[in-house]
Design a protein around this motif. Sequence first.
Motif, PDB file in Angstrom:
ATOM      1  N   VAL A  39       3.849  17.853 -38.028  1.00 29.11           N
ATOM      2  CA  VAL A  39       5.130  18.509 -38.284  1.00 29.11           C
ATOM      3  C   VAL A  39       5.621  19.802 -37.635  1.00 29.11           C
ATOM      4  CG1 VAL A  39       5.923  16.873 -40.348  1.00 29.11           C
ATOM      5  CG2 VAL A  39       5.125  19.462 -40.640  1.00 29.11           C
ATOM      6  N   PRO A  40       6.633  20.146 -37.178  1.00 30.61           N
ATOM      7  CA  PRO A  40       6.632  21.451 -36.487  1.00 30.61           C
ATOM      8  C   PRO A  40       6.089  22.640 -37.304  1.00 30.61           C
ATOM      9  CG  PRO A  40       8.684  20.141 -36.154  1.00 30.61           C
ATOM     10  CD  PRO A  40       7.918  19.623 -37.213  1.00 30.61           C
ATOM     11  N   ALA A  41       5.424  23.507 -36.381  1.00 33.44           N
ATOM     12  CA  ALA A  41       4.747  24.640 -37.348  1.00 33.44           C
ATOM     13  C   ALA A  41       5.902  25.486 -38.121  1.00 33.44           C
ATOM     14  CB  ALA A  41       4.372  25.690 -36.290  1.00 33.44           C
ATOM     15  N   GLY A  42       7.003  25.556 -37.639  1.00 31.09           N
ATOM     16  CA  GLY A  42       8.194  26.293 -38.439  1.00 31.09           C
ATOM     17  C   GLY A  42       8.324  25.562 -39.776  1.00 31.09           C
ATOM     18  N   VAL A  43       7.887  24.547 -39.936  1.00 28.53           N
ATOM     19  CA  VAL A  43       8.312  23.623 -41.350  1.00 28.53           C
ATOM     20  C   VAL A  43       7.656  24.456 -42.358  1.00 28.53           C
ATOM     21  CG1 VAL A  43       8.435  21.420 -42.498  1.00 28.53           C
ATOM     22  CG2 VAL A  43       8.971  21.766 -40.072  1.00 28.53           C
ATOM     23  N   GLY A  44       6.567  24.894 -42.197  1.00 21.59           N
ATOM     24  CA  GLY A  44       5.676  25.341 -43.351  1.00 21.59           C
ATOM     25  C   GLY A  44       6.336  26.348 -43.977  1.00 21.59           C
ATOM     26  N   SER A  45       7.075  27.236 -43.176  1.00 17.56           N
ATOM     27  CA  SER A  45       7.795  28.576 -43.750  1.00 17.56           C
ATOM     28  C   SER A  45       9.079  28.260 -44.157  1.00 17.56           C
ATOM     29  CB  SER A  45       7.983  29.570 -42.373  1.00 17.56           C
ATOM     30  OG  SER A  45       8.693  28.868 -41.558  1.00 17.56           O
ATOM     31  N   ILE A  46       9.449  26.987 -44.168  1.00 14.77           N
ATOM     32  CA  ILE A  46      10.996  26.749 -44.930  1.00 14.77           C
ATOM     33  C   ILE A  46      10.778  25.846 -46.056  1.00 14.77           C
ATOM     34  CG2 ILE A  46      13.168  25.894 -44.496  1.00 14.77           C
ATOM     35  CD1 ILE A  46      12.445  25.165 -41.434  1.00 14.77           C
ATOM     36  N   ALA A  47       9.605  25.120 -45.902  1.00 15.17           N
ATOM     37  CA  ALA A  47       9.316  23.909 -46.881  1.00 15.17           C
ATOM     38  C   ALA A  47       8.463  24.820 -48.257  1.00 15.17           C
ATOM     39  CB  ALA A  47       8.489  23.044 -46.580  1.00 15.17           C
ATOM     40  N   SER A  48       8.994  23.993 -49.393  1.00 16.88           N
ATOM     41  CA  SER A  48       8.192  24.524 -50.565  1.00 16.88           C
ATOM     42  C   SER A  48       8.280  23.673 -51.716  1.00 16.88           C
ATOM     43  CB  SER A  48       9.110  26.078 -51.294  1.00 16.88           C
ATOM     44  OG  SER A  48      10.385  25.613 -51.584  1.00 16.88           O
ATOM     45  N   MET A  49       7.431  23.520 -52.598  1.00 17.78           N
ATOM     46  CA  MET A  49       7.401  22.384 -53.485  1.00 17.78           C
ATOM     47  C   MET A  49       8.520  23.217 -54.390  1.00 17.78           C
ATOM     48  SD  MET A  49       5.402  20.235 -52.515  1.00 17.78           S
ATOM     49  CE  MET A  49       5.193  19.082 -54.086  1.00 17.78           C
ATOM     50  N   ALA A  50       9.468  22.271 -54.735  1.00 20.97           N
ATOM     51  CA  ALA A  50      10.701  22.529 -55.758  1.00 20.97           C
ATOM     52  C   ALA A  50      10.985  21.593 -56.763  1.00 20.97           C
ATOM     53  CB  ALA A  50      11.793  22.906 -55.019  1.00 20.97           C
ATOM     54  N   THR A  51      11.265  21.805 -57.935  1.00 18.88           N
ATOM     55  CA  THR A  51      11.816  20.592 -58.935  1.00 18.88           C
ATOM     56  C   THR A  51      13.281  20.627 -59.195  1.00 18.88           C
ATOM     57  OG1 THR A  51       9.466  21.302 -59.922  1.00 18.88           O
ATOM     58  CG2 THR A  51      10.937  19.861 -61.139  1.00 18.88           C
ATOM     59  N   LEU A  52      13.820  19.346 -58.806  1.00 24.67           N
ATOM     60  CA  LEU A  52      15.241  19.315 -59.248  1.00 24.67           C
ATOM     61  C   LEU A  52      15.141  18.855 -60.536  1.00 24.67           C
ATOM     62  CD1 LEU A  52      16.226  17.311 -55.863  1.00 24.67           C
ATOM     63  CD2 LEU A  52      17.226  19.485 -56.583  1.00 24.67           C
ATOM     64  N   PRO A  53      16.373  18.994 -61.469  1.00 24.00           N
ATOM     65  CA  PRO A  53      16.306  18.492 -62.779  1.00 24.00           C
ATOM     66  C   PRO A  53      16.141  17.003 -62.685  1.00 24.00           C
ATOM     67  CG  PRO A  53      18.606  19.859 -62.060  1.00 24.00           C
ATOM     68  CD  PRO A  53      17.599  19.759 -60.705  1.00 24.00           C
ATOM     69  N   GLY A  54      15.056  16.659 -63.484  1.00 25.77           N
ATOM     70  CA  GLY A  54      14.892  15.164 -63.763  1.00 25.77           C
ATOM     71  C   GLY A  54      13.752  14.676 -62.805  1.00 25.77           C
ATOM     72  N   LYS A  55      13.254  15.725 -61.899  1.00 27.03           N
ATOM     73  CA  LYS A  55      12.510  15.094 -60.730  1.00 27.03           C
ATOM     74  C   LYS A  55      10.948  16.067 -61.108  1.00 27.03           C
ATOM     75  CE  LYS A  55      14.949  12.501 -58.064  1.00 27.03           C
ATOM     76  NZ  LYS A  55      14.464  11.200 -57.961  1.00 27.03           N
ATOM     77  N   LYS A  56       9.891  15.123 -60.498  1.00 25.36           N
ATOM     78  CA  LYS A  56       8.775  16.080 -60.343  1.00 25.36           C
ATOM     79  C   LYS A  56       8.626  16.774 -59.290  1.00 25.36           C
ATOM     80  CE  LYS A  56       5.571  13.340 -62.967  1.00 25.36           C
ATOM     81  NZ  LYS A  56       4.845  11.889 -62.767  1.00 25.36           N
ATOM     82  N   PRO A  57       7.902  17.699 -58.838  1.00 23.28           N
ATOM     83  CA  PRO A  57       7.773  18.696 -57.735  1.00 23.28           C
ATOM     84  C   PRO A  57       8.000  17.641 -56.362  1.00 23.28           C
ATOM     85  CG  PRO A  57       6.269  19.686 -59.303  1.00 23.28           C
ATOM     86  CD  PRO A  57       6.670  18.207 -59.877  1.00 23.28           C
ATOM     87  N   LEU A  58       8.821  17.974 -55.527  1.00 24.78           N
ATOM     88  CA  LEU A  58       9.004  17.313 -54.199  1.00 24.78           C
ATOM     89  C   LEU A  58       8.865  18.406 -53.094  1.00 24.78           C
ATOM     90  CD1 LEU A  58      11.965  14.951 -55.124  1.00 24.78           C
ATOM     91  CD2 LEU A  58       9.880  14.236 -54.753  1.00 24.78           C
ATOM     92  N   ILE A  59       8.889  17.928 -51.860  1.00 28.21           N
ATOM     93  CA  ILE A  59       8.512  18.876 -50.779  1.00 28.21           C
ATOM     94  C   ILE A  59       9.901  19.173 -50.247  1.00 28.21           C
ATOM     95  CG2 ILE A  59       7.726  19.452 -48.335  1.00 28.21           C
ATOM     96  CD1 ILE A  59       5.843  17.146 -48.970  1.00 28.21           C
ATOM     97  N   MET A  60      10.472  20.466 -50.632  1.00 30.27           N
ATOM     98  CA  MET A  60      11.973  20.669 -50.339  1.00 30.27           C
ATOM     99  C   MET A  60      11.968  21.128 -48.900  1.00 30.27           C
ATOM    100  SD  MET A  60      14.529  23.579 -52.032  1.00 30.27           S
ATOM    101  CE  MET A  60      13.736  24.667 -50.964  1.00 30.27           C
ATOM    102  N   LEU A  61      12.939  20.412 -48.105  1.00 26.36           N
ATOM    103  CA  LEU A  61      13.225  20.702 -46.639  1.00 26.36           C
ATOM    104  C   LEU A  61      14.320  21.508 -46.555  1.00 26.36           C
ATOM    105  CD1 LEU A  61      11.629  17.677 -44.750  1.00 26.36           C
ATOM    106  CD2 LEU A  61      10.379  19.705 -45.019  1.00 26.36           C
TER     107      LEU A  61
END
Length: 407
Positions: A39-61
């Motif tokens: 994936v493009p290098a820039g994605v690393g700086s936008i993405a984070s693991m995040a937890t929506l209500p009712g979800k386990k942590p997902l990769i937030m883009l």
Amino acid sequence: MIPINRRHFLGTSAAASVALLGGMNRFALAAGANLSPGVPAGVGSIASMATLPGKKPLIMLADRPPNYEAPLEYLRTPITPNDQFFVRYHLADIPEIDAKTYKIKVGGDGAASPLELTLDDLKKFPAVEVVAVNQCSGNRRGLSNPHVAGVEWGYGAMGCARWKGARVKDILEKAGIKKDTIEVAFDGADGPVVDKTPDFIKSIPAWKALDESTLIAYEMNGQPLPHFNGFPARLIVPGWTGTYWMKHVVSINALTKPLGGFWMTAAYRVPLGKFPLIARFVSQETAVNTPITEMVVNSLITSHRDGAKVKPGKVTVSGMAWDGGYGISSVQVSTDGGKVWTAAKLGQDLGRYALRPWSFELTARKGKNTVMVNATNKLGQGQTSELIFNPAGYHNNVMQNIALVGA
Ligand SMILES: Nc1nc2c(c(=O)[nH]1)N[C@H]1C(S)=C(S)[C@@H](COP(=O)(O)O)O[C@H]1N2
Ligand SMILES: [Mo]
């Protein structure tokens, strides 16, 4: 309009938004390790693991609209648990719907007797179950070379669930569908935040809407749908990419003319003739392109990431394979860069629209070992070794070729 009691992200009251954001934990540092290679290098700086209500942590883009992909580990089972299922939206105004007052309007110029359905009405139709893969058209877009614009998904914009609901066919028959219906359009309760953004409305050809397996589902893996996967009811279009799987369905319209609008005529199109597709959406085809339809044959190694360390000796590599609903017939593995191919063992068959597990035992040496995988379906279609480039980065089914490092 449908009644709304609470909104995610764009709260109707400041207190509601703060409460929701407070419940959304982020682990910025953990995302890097979860990103798909390529994936493009820039994605690393936008993405984070995040937890929506009712979800386990997902990769937030992105979080407005919410675009969250599953880390590889969540795809190790042929059924993806609801709290691990990816989330994709185009529009950021997503109402939380009250099941008691929820209604679907069924009509259009191709329906002789328009009607309204409550959730209870929906449950009175014969209940049908289908295990089916929901994969975003843009899954793996981030791996496109050259890179293309759009959500830079890695491998995780997909999941597979057991869906239960009413046949769209039964609903349309009750609404007196006319013979000259060519498309059926679906709208969801979510909408744009600014008026100039076009609402997300999608149609499918009448023949696909009338397919026995096309459902308005109100259950996912034996539970009500999670809010972020379309509560209380969503469209299931087995074999076809996720764009058609309308969430929070509030209207179904039988149409005697092709649906217009940005999301049909401009977005979600692929060049004609480039992909080996059987299912066609003729009423929307132009001389140069067609709406995306069925998924292409694909597979994913889920047991190991590229570059994973292994102990020299016997190693079991495993993963999933799927296609547009013709059924997987074999999965072949090569440990010499594609010269010799050996059949992997196929796992449980949950139906032709489901993920098909596979596994393969190899003997790892010290140093670099490579593993290539190619799935084939019952039509004899396989994966590609070179990317079939297209401007939106759809249908990426390039065979993976990962390294396992024996140490
Ligand atoms: N109402 C609504 N339904 C929608 C969308 C959307 O933006 N709004 N996006 C579609 C797209 S592009 C995909 S890939 C799938 C994703 O389904 P999921 O969020 O349940 O994983 O939902 C589809 N249904
Ligand atoms: Mo999508």
